[in-house]
Design an enzyme around this catalytic site. Structure first.
Site, PDB file in Angstrom:
ATOM      1  N   HIS A  53       0.790  -1.236   0.000  1.00 50.98           N
ATOM      2  CA  HIS A  53       0.000   0.000   0.000  1.00 50.98           C
ATOM      3  C   HIS A  53       0.818   1.280   0.000  1.00 50.98           C
ATOM      4  CE1 HIS A  53       0.965  -0.307   4.285  1.00 50.98           C
ATOM      5  NE2 HIS A  53       0.694   0.971   4.376  1.00 50.98           N
ATOM      6  N   ARG A  54       2.132   1.208   0.087  1.00 50.11           N
ATOM      7  CA  ARG A  54       2.937   2.434   0.161  1.00 50.11           C
ATOM      8  C   ARG A  54       2.869   3.191  -1.159  1.00 50.11           C
ATOM      9  NH1 ARG A  54       4.080   3.093   5.414  1.00 50.11           N
ATOM     10  NH2 ARG A  54       4.591   1.096   6.298  1.00 50.11           N
TER      11      ARG A  54
END
Ligand code: UD1
Length: 392
Positions: A222-223
């Protein structure tokens, strides 16, 4: 008025007022055992919980309150999403008044999210002492918002709870040792508490996803640096398709990743191939992790959870705030998507790696960090030592 109160200490009859500010998924997980420890002291300590609203989808917030038995927050600031400045500023603006009204003796902030920093700054500027849970982590990568958040939060806190010896020594190097306590990691406490639920859930989770124990790779990503750029995201998906020819892949998708994937118009066949699914609750994700062959992630918490559950991990990042996990290749950092498939498959088919991880020393504590933290905070406030940061 607040400043006078903090310097005076609290007599044995009156209750200590403690405020906890949370707002993002990992904070709910880290705080749950601490909340129950504080609530056990309800005759002497009064707890108010404020939710910043940084995470608002039910599967990013509500489900964790439910599964981890966290009481309803006193208030939700409904800050929502936005740029870092907007999100941090909104939380600060909306938090100031309730903080002034509640007059807490101490504000507890866990982790390194925008909610953490916003709450720490708001309290520090009101001269309210701040207690930082998970203090002293350093990845050295100032391009990550979390690194900025954790450094600034540590430096405006009055008391710091380091989860590991490395974190404690980072605080010492920055001249913060007078404020620091080495307590262990509250996430180990959470894992201990949910372990029986995971035992009960794992069979049905594997059935739900039609998975066989140790025959799949779990993926979380998700970064912004992995999923923000569509070209890089495509390369990651390409690598996962390669992996899926040898091993099943299951990939619960964070809302940011979901919205980026929507822009790529992925076919149903590809979605199935790389096992895309909605975000999962804590019990479900741990059940999947515990039975996986290995993990590919860019999350901080999952690196640690996989270490604690003895599951080999590959992290798609060039740095980590949890260097302890890198011992004996229990966790490997890679930065290029084109090395995902080879590294993951090497890890997956390394016959002795899991055994080697099982024998590693656990540097994250004994699962009783929360009790220590609750006791130290109570004694500290009663002693009259709880004052705004005295260093600097
Ligand atoms: C935040 C933390 C990160 C943590 C992560 C766990 C910061 C700087 N980062 O990142 O350390 O690992 O939480 O998830 O605080 N969104 C939704 N629904 C939600 C929440 C978010 O759709 O309930 C979407 C929005 O499009 C939003 C994006 O996800 O813009 C990112 O959410 P945000 O809270 O800003 O950051 P995270 O990536 O979740």
């Amino acid at each position: 008025m607040l400043i006078q109160q903090h310097g005076q200490g609290t007599d044995h009859m009156s209750k200590i007022r403690v405020m906890l500010v949370v707002g993002a998924r990992p904070q709910f997980i880290k705080s749950a055992p601490l909340i129950s420890e504080i609530l056990r002291r309800h005759r002497r300590v009064e707890l108010s919980i404020i939710h910043s609203g940084q995470h608002y989808d039910p599967e990013m917030s509500e489900i964790f309150f439910h599964q981890l038995h966290i009481p309803r927050p006193m208030m939700n600031l409904e800050a929502g999403s936005g740029s870092h400045a907007r999100q941090t500023a909104t939380i600060m603006k909306r938090l100031e008044k309730p903080m002034l009204q509640a007059e807490p003796c101490v504000v507890i902030v866990p982790g390194d999210t925008n909610t953490t920093l916003a709450a720490a700054l708001t309290a520090a500027k009101l001269n309210i002492p701040v207690a930082h849970i998970e203090a002293g982590l350093r990845s050295g990568d100032m391009t990550m918002p979390e690194e900025i958040n954790r450094r600034l939060t540590d430096h405006c806190s009055s008391i710091l709870f380091a989860p590991t010896k490395t974190a404690n020594s980072n605080l010492r190097k920055e001249g913060l040792n007078e404020l620091a306590y080495l307590t262990g990691d509250t996430m180990v406490d959470t894992l201990r508490i949910v372990s029986a639920l995971v035992d009960r859930a794992q069979k049905s989770i594997l059935e739900r996803f039609r998975l066989t124990e140790r025959e799949y790779v779990l993926v979380t990503m998700h970064r912004p640096f992995n999923v923000g750029d569509l070209d890089r995201l495509c390369e990651i998906l390409h690598a996962l398709r390669d992996v899926s020819r040898r091993l099943r892949v299951v990939f619960p998708v964070h809302p940011r990743t979901r919205s980026r994937l929507a822009q790529l118009k992925i076919t149903k066949q590809s979605r199935d191939q790389i096992g895309l699914t909605d975000p999962l609750g804590y019990v479900e994700i741990l059940s999947l992790l515990r039975n996986a062959k290995c993990l590919l992630t860019d999350s901080g918490g999952m690196q640690k959870e996989s270490f604690l559950l003895h599951i080999p991990c590959v992290t798609l990042r060039s740095t980590t705030e949890w260097p302890e996990t890198l011992v004996s290749k229990a966790n490997q950092l890679i930065s290029k998507p084109d090395s995902i498939a080879t590294t993951l498959l090497n890890v997956a088919y390394d016959r002795t790696l899991r055994q080697r991880i099982k024998h590693l020393k656990n540097p994250f504590g004994d699962g009783h960090a929360s009790a220590r933290i609750a006791r130290i905070i109570e004694e500290w406030v009663r002693s009259g030592e709880a004052r705004p940061n005295r260093l600097g």
